[in-house]
Design a protein around this motif. Structure first.
Motif, short mmCIF file in Angstrom:
data_model
loop_
_atom_site.label_atom_id
_atom_site.label_comp_id
_atom_site.label_asym_id
_atom_site.label_seq_id
_atom_site.Cartn_x
_atom_site.Cartn_y
_atom_site.Cartn_z
N UNK A 76 0.83 -1.39 0.01
CA UNK A 76 -0.11 -0.22 -0.09
C UNK A 76 0.82 1.12 0.08
N UNK A 77 2.09 1.19 -0.29
CA UNK A 77 2.80 2.13 -0.67
C UNK A 77 3.59 2.82 0.44
N UNK A 78 3.79 2.37 1.71
CA UNK A 78 4.41 3.05 2.82
C UNK A 78 5.99 3.23 2.39
N UNK A 79 6.93 2.07 2.08
CA UNK A 79 8.16 2.51 1.84
C UNK A 79 8.34 3.53 0.60
N UNK A 80 7.35 3.29 -0.36
CA UNK A 80 7.35 4.08 -1.60
C UNK A 80 7.36 5.32 -1.43
N UNK A 81 6.47 5.77 -0.32
CA UNK A 81 6.02 7.48 -0.11
C UNK A 81 7.31 7.71 0.90
N UNK A 82 7.86 6.90 1.70
CA UNK A 82 9.11 7.31 2.53
C UNK A 82 10.24 7.50 1.62
N UNK A 83 10.47 6.73 0.54
CA UNK A 83 11.65 6.60 -0.22
C UNK A 83 11.59 8.21 -1.01
N UNK A 84 10.57 8.37 -1.59
CA UNK A 84 10.30 9.64 -2.28
C UNK A 84 10.49 10.56 -1.34
N UNK A 85 9.82 10.80 -0.47
CA UNK A 85 9.92 12.07 0.76
C UNK A 85 11.22 12.29 1.23
N UNK A 86 12.31 11.11 1.55
CA UNK A 86 13.44 11.42 2.15
C UNK A 86 14.52 11.70 1.17
N UNK A 87 14.20 11.31 -0.17
CA UNK A 87 15.35 11.48 -1.42
C UNK A 87 14.97 12.55 -2.14
N UNK A 88 13.48 12.77 -2.27
CA UNK A 88 13.22 13.69 -3.33
C UNK A 88 13.10 13.13 -4.78
N UNK A 89 13.49 11.83 -4.84
CA UNK A 89 13.21 11.18 -6.23
C UNK A 89 11.67 10.56 -6.36
N UNK A 90 11.47 10.32 -7.70
CA UNK A 90 10.03 10.08 -8.24
C UNK A 90 10.16 8.73 -8.18
N UNK A 91 9.08 7.93 -7.53
CA UNK A 91 8.88 6.41 -7.50
C UNK A 91 7.73 5.92 -8.16
N UNK A 92 7.60 5.02 -8.99
CA UNK A 92 6.45 4.26 -9.24
C UNK A 92 6.51 2.81 -8.57
N UNK A 93 5.38 2.44 -7.96
CA UNK A 93 5.30 1.22 -7.15
C UNK A 93 4.28 0.47 -8.03
N UNK A 94 4.71 -0.98 -8.14
CA UNK A 94 3.86 -1.92 -8.74
C UNK A 94 3.65 -2.98 -7.83
N UNK A 95 2.31 -3.70 -7.87
CA UNK A 95 1.92 -4.68 -6.82
C UNK A 95 1.01 -5.49 -7.56
N UNK A 96 0.85 -6.79 -7.33
CA UNK A 96 -0.37 -7.63 -8.03
C UNK A 96 -1.56 -7.34 -7.43
N UNK A 97 -1.60 -6.95 -6.15
CA UNK A 97 -2.99 -6.57 -5.56
C UNK A 97 -3.62 -5.45 -5.93
N UNK A 98 -4.81 -5.58 -6.67
CA UNK A 98 -5.50 -4.35 -7.40
C UNK A 98 -6.04 -3.57 -5.94
N UNK A 99 -6.25 -4.05 -4.81
CA UNK A 99 -6.79 -3.74 -3.57
C UNK A 99 -5.53 -2.71 -2.99
N UNK A 100 -4.46 -3.42 -3.20
CA UNK A 100 -3.29 -2.51 -2.33
C UNK A 100 -3.02 -1.40 -3.35
N UNK A 101 -3.08 -1.49 -4.49
CA UNK A 101 -2.77 -0.41 -5.44
C UNK A 101 -3.78 0.59 -5.25
N UNK A 102 -5.06 0.45 -5.14
CA UNK A 102 -6.28 1.22 -4.92
C UNK A 102 -6.08 2.02 -3.63
N UNK A 103 -5.60 1.43 -2.55
CA UNK A 103 -5.49 1.78 -1.37
C UNK A 103 -4.08 2.81 -1.37
#
Length: 284
Positions: A76-103
């Motif tokens: 659900x993107x916790x470390x994705x957002x932390x990575x973007x926040x702390x480094x300033x980089x752009x991040x694309x997250x992928x996951x098999x779960x539609x429910x996780x991606x929607x959330x």
């Protein structure tokens, strides 16, 4: 979708997940207009040692603000957002779960981070990106559900630019078998595919990566789960927690992970790998 993928997809597809998280935030008295990354940490850092490990891995990766990073198995993107926040980089997250991606998408909008973080539902075995597309790759504890590790690693290598780095933080097997189930990533052995560390290392190298750093973090994982006890009676669950992602038997899963770690049935590996090739920003 194959039978194995359907089982895994079903395991990681809780109903109405976003609203359950919002309800948990309400119960904790959080102001939804001012929710922070730290407020979401109890539920969205779903890997061993949570946010502490995420911050260590950010330091290990050395990603820069001008980079575009792929997060493989983003949840659900916790470390994705932390990575973007702390480094300033752009991040694309992928996951098999539609429910996780929607959330993940809805939580990212709640935090107003959609300019830096995007998500897409797809399989890690068939990434919908061109060759040499990303500057870096980030993957935290998703290999356990991947039987075809060679395809996963080869796809990861394919979409990474030459000279790019990938951080992998993964649960592996160990010297003893079988595992005690359920565990946080699987209800039974039909969903869990662990390689011992030496075989995992061979798979990484066979996919085309060079290994720059290889750290065994099993001792820290043992410390993290040292207090896990066999649950008795009805679970006493917090308003917000990873049980929302994988079920209310999370205490049993934590206890079994504790046993698997202590009895050398699983291990925890942190590695930084490189795709060989030329990269201009490596020139001094």
């Amino acid at each position: 979708m194959s039978g194995d993928l359907r089982r895994i997809h079903g395991y990681y597809s809780p109903n109405d997940l976003y609203n359950k998280i919002i309800d948990g935030l309400d119960k904790l008295g959080k102001d939804l207009a001012n929710v922070t990354l730290d407020d979401l940490q109890p539920v969205d850092e779903f890997h061993i040692r949570g946010d502490t490990a995420t911050r260590e891995l950010i330091q290990l990766a050395g990603f820069q603000p001008d980079m575009h990073i792929l997060d493989v198995g983003c949840g659900i993107g916790g470390s994705t957002r932390r990575l973007a926040h702390d480094t300033g980089c752009r991040v694309t997250g992928i996951d098999l779960s539609d429910e996780y991606i929607d959330t993940a998408e809805r939580l990212t909008r709640l935090l107003n981070m959609q300019d830096k973080v995007q998500f897409q539902a797809c399989s890690a075995l068939e990434l919908p990106f061109a060759d040499n597309f990303f500057d870096g790759v980030w993957s935290l504890q998703m290999n356990m559900n991947v039987e075809d590790k060679q395809s996963w690693l080869a796809e990861t290598c394919r979409v990474l630019k030459p000279g790019g780095r990938a951080v992998l933080y993964e649960v592996c097997g160990n010297r003893n078998t079988p595992l005690y189930f359920p565990v946080p990533w699987a209800q039974d052995d039909s969903m869990s595919f662990l390689l011992p560390p030496d075989q995992f290392r061979d798979a990484i190298e066979s996919a085309g990566f060079g290994i720059e750093i290889w750290n065994n973090k099993t001792d820290l994982a043992q410390q993290a789960f040292a207090s896990a006890k066999k649950p008795e009676g009805e679970p006493n669950l917090p308003a917000l927690g990873v049980y929302l992602l994988v079920g209310e038997d999370i205490q049993t899963k934590a206890y079994n992970l504790h046993r698997n770690l202590d009895e050398e049935r699983v291990s925890l590996i942190e590695t930084l790998v490189i795709k060989p090739g030329f990269r201009e920003d490596n020139i001094q």
